[in-house]
Every structure is written in C-alpha cells, then in structure tokens.
Design a protein around this motif. Structure first.
Motif, short mmCIF file in Angstrom:
data_model
loop_
_atom_site.label_atom_id
_atom_site.label_comp_id
_atom_site.label_asym_id
_atom_site.label_seq_id
_atom_site.Cartn_x
_atom_site.Cartn_y
_atom_site.Cartn_z
N CYS A 1 8.43 -37.26 10.69
CA CYS A 1 7.42 -38.30 10.43
C CYS A 1 8.01 -39.68 10.62
N ASP A 2 9.26 -39.87 10.22
CA ASP A 2 9.92 -41.16 10.44
C ASP A 2 10.02 -41.45 11.94
N GLN A 3 10.41 -40.46 12.73
CA GLN A 3 10.51 -40.66 14.18
C GLN A 3 9.14 -40.95 14.79
N PRO B 1 3.18 -46.64 10.57
CA PRO B 1 3.88 -45.81 9.57
C PRO B 1 3.11 -44.55 9.18
N ILE B 2 3.87 -43.50 9.00
CA ILE B 2 3.35 -42.26 8.41
C ILE B 2 4.16 -42.05 7.14
N ARG B 3 3.50 -42.10 6.02
CA ARG B 3 4.17 -41.95 4.74
C ARG B 3 3.84 -40.55 4.19
N VAL B 4 4.84 -39.92 3.60
CA VAL B 4 4.64 -38.61 2.99
C VAL B 4 4.81 -38.76 1.49
N ILE C 1 3.36 -27.83 5.71
CA ILE C 1 2.13 -28.59 5.41
C ILE C 1 2.20 -29.96 6.06
N VAL C 2 3.35 -30.62 5.94
CA VAL C 2 3.51 -31.95 6.55
C VAL C 2 3.37 -31.85 8.07
N LEU C 3 4.01 -30.86 8.69
CA LEU C 3 3.89 -30.68 10.14
C LEU C 3 2.44 -30.45 10.55
N HIS C 4 1.73 -29.67 9.77
CA HIS C 4 0.32 -29.38 10.05
C HIS C 4 -0.52 -30.66 9.99
N GLU C 5 -0.32 -31.46 8.94
CA GLU C 5 -1.07 -32.71 8.81
C GLU C 5 -0.65 -33.71 9.89
N LEU C 6 0.65 -33.73 10.23
CA LEU C 6 1.12 -34.60 11.31
C LEU C 6 0.42 -34.22 12.62
#
Length: 163
Positions: free
Chosen positions: A31-33, A41-44, A81-86
């Motif tokens: 997400c940082d990349q 920005p993408i914040r988790v 989950i984060v990869l899916h939402e990304l």
C-alpha cells in the motif's frame, strides 16, 4: 454491470509485473508503494469491525483512500483483506451504501468518515469481487518473507518430473 479489466490470473499477473514493484513483505508495504505510484495516500487502519459484517472496508475520502481491516483477523488474513481492498481501489469498483454503519468506523487522523464514500460489498459472486480476489492473489504471490525457508522441494520435483 462491471466489466472485468482482469478476467483471469494471467492478466492479473501481467498487470502486477508491469508495475515493476520493489519487493514487499506485507500488504501494508505494498500500500505504501501504491500510494507513491498513484500520488494518493492509501492508509490502512486495523479496527474491530462488527461481526457479522465485512472483514474489510474501503473508504474513499477527498484526500486519501482508507482501508479498514478487521483487527481480529490473523496476520495473514489481514494481509489478504488489505490486498483485496487494494484491488478494489485500483480497479475503481463501486460499492454499496450501508446506512447506519458509519458510526462503527473510526475517526481517521482527526477526519471523520462522514461525507466519504464507503465501499462495502456484500455479494461475493459479482464480477468485481472475482476480479478483486484474483488481483489480490496475484499481489500475494509476490509477497516476500525472508523468514521463510526457500521452497527447494518444488524445484526438485520439477527437475525429476522433467519439466
């Protein structure tokens, strides 16, 4: 109806390779990349989301995108989950509004989620869900973990199988 940009694993893998990403050890690092690549920005945020309910939520705010992930999930599940939402963010998928759910979500960096677009999905047999899942798996295939032993047995099996 959503038309899939990534209808199969081959196109997902090709897309991930085209990004020419630095190695990443977690979905959070990815997400940082992606934040840098998108200049947005993408914040988790890990948060105890109500159960039953979604395990992840994408909040599209004016200044950034926020992925809220179920803090009760295991580390590897949170990564997925984060990869899916990304994947939903990158594909710009639509979501559905669930009125009354917003108070359950955190105030993020002093900015409430009020007025932001919350991207929930409750139907998992849709084109956008399938696409997000395939893209999440393609990103997960690129995860590196220096703590893992190399998977030598895979190469040995291929060698003896003659492939």
């Amino acid at each position: 109806m959503t038309i899939a940009r990534f209808p199969n694993m081959q196109t997902c893998r090709r897309y991930v390779r085209s990004l020419r990403l630095e190695p990443y050890a977690s979905a959070y690092e990815l997400c940082d990349q992606m934040s840098s690549l998108r200049a947005r920005p993408i914040r988790v945020v890990e948060w105890r989301l109500p159960i039953p309910g979604p395990m992840g939520v994408w909040i599209a705010r004016e200044c950034d995108d926020v992925v809220v992930v179920q803090e009760l999930a295991t580390r590897s599940h949170r990564d997925h989950i984060v990869l899916h939402e990304l994947a939903h963010i990158l594909c710009e998928h639509e979501g559905e509004t669930l009125p009354g759910y917003e108070p359950e979500l955190p105030v993020l960096n002093g900015v409430a989620t009020e007025g932001a677009t919350l991207r929930f999905r409750s139907a998992y047999d849709t084109t956008s869900e399938r696409e997000a899942e395939l893209l999440a798996v393609a990103f997960a295939e690129q995860l590196t973990d220096d703590l893992l032993e190399p998977r030598i047995e895979w190469d040995v099996h291929r060698y003896f199988a003659g492939s």
